[in-house]
Design an enzyme around this catalytic site. Structure first.
Site, PDB file in Angstrom:
ATOM      1  N   ASP A  32     -98.433  16.835  34.520  1.00 53.40           N
ATOM      2  CA  ASP A  32     -99.344  17.945  34.840  1.00 53.40           C
ATOM      3  C   ASP A  32     -98.535  19.181  35.252  1.00 53.40           C
ATOM      4  O   ASP A  32     -98.799  20.298  34.796  1.00 53.40           O
ATOM      5  CB  ASP A  32    -100.278  17.582  36.008  1.00 53.40           C
ATOM      6  CG  ASP A  32    -101.174  16.383  35.738  1.00 53.40           C
ATOM      7  OD1 ASP A  32    -102.387  16.566  35.611  1.00 53.40           O
ATOM      8  OD2 ASP A  32    -100.655  15.251  35.635  1.00 53.40           O
ATOM      9  N   GLU A  55    -104.691  24.851  36.737  1.00 47.92           N
ATOM     10  CA  GLU A  55    -105.154  23.845  37.704  1.00 47.92           C
ATOM     11  C   GLU A  55    -104.124  23.579  38.796  1.00 47.92           C
ATOM     12  O   GLU A  55    -104.484  23.442  39.961  1.00 47.92           O
ATOM     13  CB  GLU A  55    -105.475  22.520  36.988  1.00 47.92           C
ATOM     14  CG  GLU A  55    -105.837  21.439  37.987  1.00 47.92           C
ATOM     15  CD  GLU A  55    -106.171  20.084  37.393  1.00 47.92           C
ATOM     16  OE1 GLU A  55    -106.155  19.940  36.159  1.00 47.92           O
ATOM     17  OE2 GLU A  55    -106.453  19.187  38.191  1.00 47.92           O
ATOM     18  N   ASP A  98    -105.866  24.005  31.851  1.00 40.21           N
ATOM     19  CA  ASP A  98    -105.779  22.640  32.375  1.00 40.21           C
ATOM     20  C   ASP A  98    -104.656  21.970  31.585  1.00 40.21           C
ATOM     21  O   ASP A  98    -104.812  21.610  30.420  1.00 40.21           O
ATOM     22  CB  ASP A  98    -107.105  21.900  32.163  1.00 40.21           C
ATOM     23  CG  ASP A  98    -107.110  20.547  32.867  1.00 40.21           C
ATOM     24  OD1 ASP A  98    -106.026  20.041  33.189  1.00 40.21           O
ATOM     25  OD2 ASP A  98    -108.213  20.013  33.078  1.00 40.21           O
ATOM     26  N   LEU A 100    -103.215  19.189  31.719  1.00 44.29           N
ATOM     27  CA  LEU A 100    -103.397  17.779  31.356  1.00 44.29           C
ATOM     28  C   LEU A 100    -104.775  17.388  31.881  1.00 44.29           C
ATOM     29  O   LEU A 100    -104.955  17.236  33.096  1.00 44.29           O
ATOM     30  CB  LEU A 100    -102.283  16.929  31.986  1.00 44.29           C
ATOM     31  CG  LEU A 100    -102.073  15.507  31.445  1.00 44.29           C
ATOM     32  CD1 LEU A 100    -100.775  14.902  31.986  1.00 44.29           C
ATOM     33  CD2 LEU A 100    -103.223  14.569  31.676  1.00 44.29           C
ATOM     34  N   THR A 103    -106.065  13.074  33.814  1.00 45.83           N
ATOM     35  CA  THR A 103    -104.874  12.548  34.501  1.00 45.83           C
ATOM     36  C   THR A 103    -105.045  11.086  34.909  1.00 45.83           C
ATOM     37  O   THR A 103    -104.121  10.281  34.755  1.00 45.83           O
ATOM     38  CB  THR A 103    -104.545  13.408  35.742  1.00 45.83           C
ATOM     39  OG1 THR A 103    -104.332  14.748  35.309  1.00 45.83           O
ATOM     40  CG2 THR A 103    -103.297  12.923  36.451  1.00 45.83           C
ATOM     41  N   THR A 176    -118.450  10.473  32.654  1.00 50.25           N
ATOM     42  CA  THR A 176    -117.212  10.081  33.338  1.00 50.25           C
ATOM     43  C   THR A 176    -117.009   8.565  33.355  1.00 50.25           C
ATOM     44  O   THR A 176    -117.974   7.813  33.351  1.00 50.25           O
ATOM     45  CB  THR A 176    -117.259  10.607  34.787  1.00 50.25           C
ATOM     46  OG1 THR A 176    -116.046  10.277  35.451  1.00 50.25           O
ATOM     47  CG2 THR A 176    -118.427  10.013  35.582  1.00 50.25           C
ATOM     48  N   HIS A 179    -115.135   9.045  37.767  1.00 46.51           N
ATOM     49  CA  HIS A 179    -115.724   9.824  38.871  1.00 46.51           C
ATOM     50  C   HIS A 179    -117.249   9.645  38.906  1.00 46.51           C
ATOM     51  O   HIS A 179    -117.981  10.612  39.098  1.00 46.51           O
ATOM     52  CB  HIS A 179    -115.378  11.311  38.732  1.00 46.51           C
ATOM     53  CG  HIS A 179    -113.911  11.615  38.781  1.00 46.51           C
ATOM     54  ND1 HIS A 179    -113.128  11.803  37.653  1.00 46.51           N
ATOM     55  CD2 HIS A 179    -113.070  11.749  39.836  1.00 46.51           C
ATOM     56  CE1 HIS A 179    -111.879  12.045  38.011  1.00 46.51           C
ATOM     57  NE2 HIS A 179    -111.810  12.021  39.323  1.00 46.51           N
ATOM     58  N   GLY A 201    -111.809  12.592  30.937  1.00 47.99           N
ATOM     59  CA  GLY A 201    -111.496  13.943  30.494  1.00 47.99           C
ATOM     60  C   GLY A 201    -112.702  14.733  30.032  1.00 47.99           C
ATOM     61  O   GLY A 201    -113.542  14.232  29.287  1.00 47.99           O
TER      62      GLY A 201
HETATM   63  N1  LIG Z   1    -113.710  14.446  41.758  1.00 50.86           N
HETATM   64  C1  LIG Z   1    -112.814  15.034  40.977  1.00 50.86           C
HETATM   65  N2  LIG Z   1    -111.655  15.493  41.490  1.00 50.86           N
HETATM   66  C2  LIG Z   1    -110.754  16.105  40.710  1.00 50.86           C
HETATM   67  N3  LIG Z   1    -110.901  16.331  39.383  1.00 50.86           N
HETATM   68  C3  LIG Z   1    -112.027  15.907  38.841  1.00 50.86           C
HETATM   69  C4  LIG Z   1    -113.041  15.236  39.586  1.00 50.86           C
HETATM   70  N4  LIG Z   1    -114.036  14.935  38.746  1.00 50.86           N
HETATM   71  C5  LIG Z   1    -113.665  15.391  37.546  1.00 50.86           C
HETATM   72  N5  LIG Z   1    -112.460  15.992  37.591  1.00 50.86           N
HETATM   73  C6  LIG Z   1    -111.737  16.644  36.485  1.00 50.86           C
HETATM   74  O1  LIG Z   1    -112.628  16.720  35.397  1.00 50.86           O
HETATM   75  C7  LIG Z   1    -112.152  15.902  34.327  1.00 50.86           C
HETATM   76  C8  LIG Z   1    -113.329  15.193  33.718  1.00 50.86           C
HETATM   77  O2  LIG Z   1    -113.831  14.265  34.634  1.00 50.86           O
HETATM   78  P1  LIG Z   1    -114.089  12.769  34.208  1.00 50.86           P
HETATM   79  O3  LIG Z   1    -112.923  12.284  33.428  1.00 50.86           O
HETATM   80  O4  LIG Z   1    -114.318  12.048  35.495  1.00 50.86           O
HETATM   81  O5  LIG Z   1    -115.324  12.882  33.381  1.00 50.86           O
HETATM   82  C9  LIG Z   1    -111.179  14.950  34.974  1.00 50.86           C
HETATM   83  O6  LIG Z   1    -110.280  14.462  34.017  1.00 50.86           O
HETATM   84  C10 LIG Z   1    -110.558  15.818  36.019  1.00 50.86           C
HETATM   85  O7  LIG Z   1    -109.638  16.716  35.390  1.00 50.86           O
HETATM   86  P2  LIG Z   1    -108.027  16.473  35.488  1.00 50.86           P
HETATM   87  O8  LIG Z   1    -107.755  15.140  34.885  1.00 50.86           O
HETATM   88  O9  LIG Z   1    -107.512  17.617  34.708  1.00 50.86           O
HETATM   89  O10 LIG Z   1    -107.698  16.554  36.948  1.00 50.86           O
HETATM   90 MG   LIG Z   2    -109.218  18.523  33.921  1.00 55.43          MG
HETATM   91 MG   LIG Z   3    -106.428  17.193  38.064  1.00 51.59          MG
HETATM   92 MG   LIG Z   4    -105.741  18.566  34.690  1.00 49.79          MG
END
Ligand SMILES: Nc1ncnc2c1ncn2[C@@H]1O[C@H](COP(=O)(O)O)[C@@H](O)[C@H]1OP(=O)(O)O
Ligand SMILES: [Mg+2]
Ligand SMILES: [Mg+2]
Ligand SMILES: [Mg+2]
Length: 290
Positions: A32, A55, A98, A100, A103, A176, A179, A201
């Protein structure tokens, strides 16, 4: 984005991810951080006056010289720029990075969920986007086939993939996998879907809409930020889909806007009635994200 994708693959191959916990269920890796420095340095070298929000909040100083990419995609340059963007001053543009997306899934080896997202907003609207998927085709034999870059510009169209409309006669939702919560599940149940694709993602989920694998991306929760949705929203809009908050309201992407998408995310594929999906979100879910 392609160079950042190679950095992401190289760090995974070396196997030292350098994981830092930024918050609850919120990781950052060396991939990242490095991918963001590559993107920041490359863009700010070419466009010193551009506002770029990433980010990881990293600086662009001292990056290896081979991380700086200033050449352009010749195929994209051959396209006719829509007239509304020809005289846009850089003060009207905000770029959301963003480095990555996905993550959590990257650290768990679900590599095709990962994307690199570069979103361009003009006067607060998400209009241009690049979605690079560094591990596309990674299970195939040939390393040459790995990775792809998709792009879109509202008013021009899209490239790098074949748009496909989702199937008629059934309903497939994506959401998701890392999350989730009760509110997310309550909203999903209200649609009585035939299938739910729980994947990582924001970029990856919008790819599923763009390739006709799902009808809607339903995420009534606060975790996504502007860098998660700017590029996906632009590419999806450029092909006739839509991404809004769960009430159907547009997000803004100017440089002063708050980073979290506090009212959740609802995106629908090309040819799908977005307002019909908004109406099916239960009132209890809407009230929790008002
Ligand atoms: N509670 C959270 N805290 C931090 N990032 C989040 C959260 N929920 C979602 N995201 C970001 O949104 C993206 C999509 O969410 P999800 O995969 O849960 O559907 C995640 O990959 C993450 O991005 P990133 O991976 O860039 O930190
Ligand atoms: Mg993201
Ligand atoms: Mg992130
Ligand atoms: Mg990211």
């Amino acid at each position: 984005a392609t160079r950042a994708g190679k950095i992401i693959r190289d760090i995974m191959s070396r196997g030292e991810l350098g994981i830092v916990e930024k918050g609850k269920n919120d990781l950052q890796t060396e991939a990242d951080r490095s991918a963001e420095r590559c993107l920041m340095a490359s863009l700010s070298q070419q466009y010193p006056n551009l506002t770029i929000i990433g980010e990881e909040g990293g600086s662009s100083c001292e990056v290896p010289s081979d991380w700086i990419v200033t050449d352009c995609d010749q195929h994209v340059l051959l396209q006719q720029c829509p007239s509304e963007y020809i005289d846009v001053p850089s003060s009207d543009v905000t770029v959301w990075i963003d480095p990555l997306d996905g993550t959590t899934e990257y650290t768990q080896g679900l590599l095709d969920h990962v994307t690199v997202l570069v979103g361009i907003s003009v006067r607060g609207k998400a209009v241009g986007g690049v979605i690079h998927q560094p591990y596309y085709n990674y299970k195939s034999e040939s390393a040459d086939l790995m990775g792809r870059t998709l792009w879109g510009l509202v008013g021009l169209g899209t490239g790098g993939f074949q748009p496909v409309a989702p199937p008629t006669g059934k309903l497939i939702l994506t959401t998701t996998r890392s999350h989730s919560n009760d509110l997310v599940n309550m909203a999903l149940e209200a649609f009585k879907p035939d299938d739910i694709l729980r994947v990582g993602g924001a970029g990856h989920k919008v790819l599923l809409l763009m390739e006709g694998k799902a009808h809607a991306y339903v995420f009534p929760s606060k975790g996504c930020k502007k860098w998660d949705t700017c590029a996906p929203e632009a590419v999806l809009t450029a092909m006739g889909g839509k991404l809004t908050d769960i009430h159907g309201g547009a997000y803004e992407y100017h440089k002063e806007v708050e980073h979290p998408n506090l009212r959740g995310v609802l995106a629908t594929a090309q040819g799908v009635d977005h307002s019909a999906f908004v109406k099916k979100i239960p009132q209890e879910v809407r009230d929790a994200l008002s």
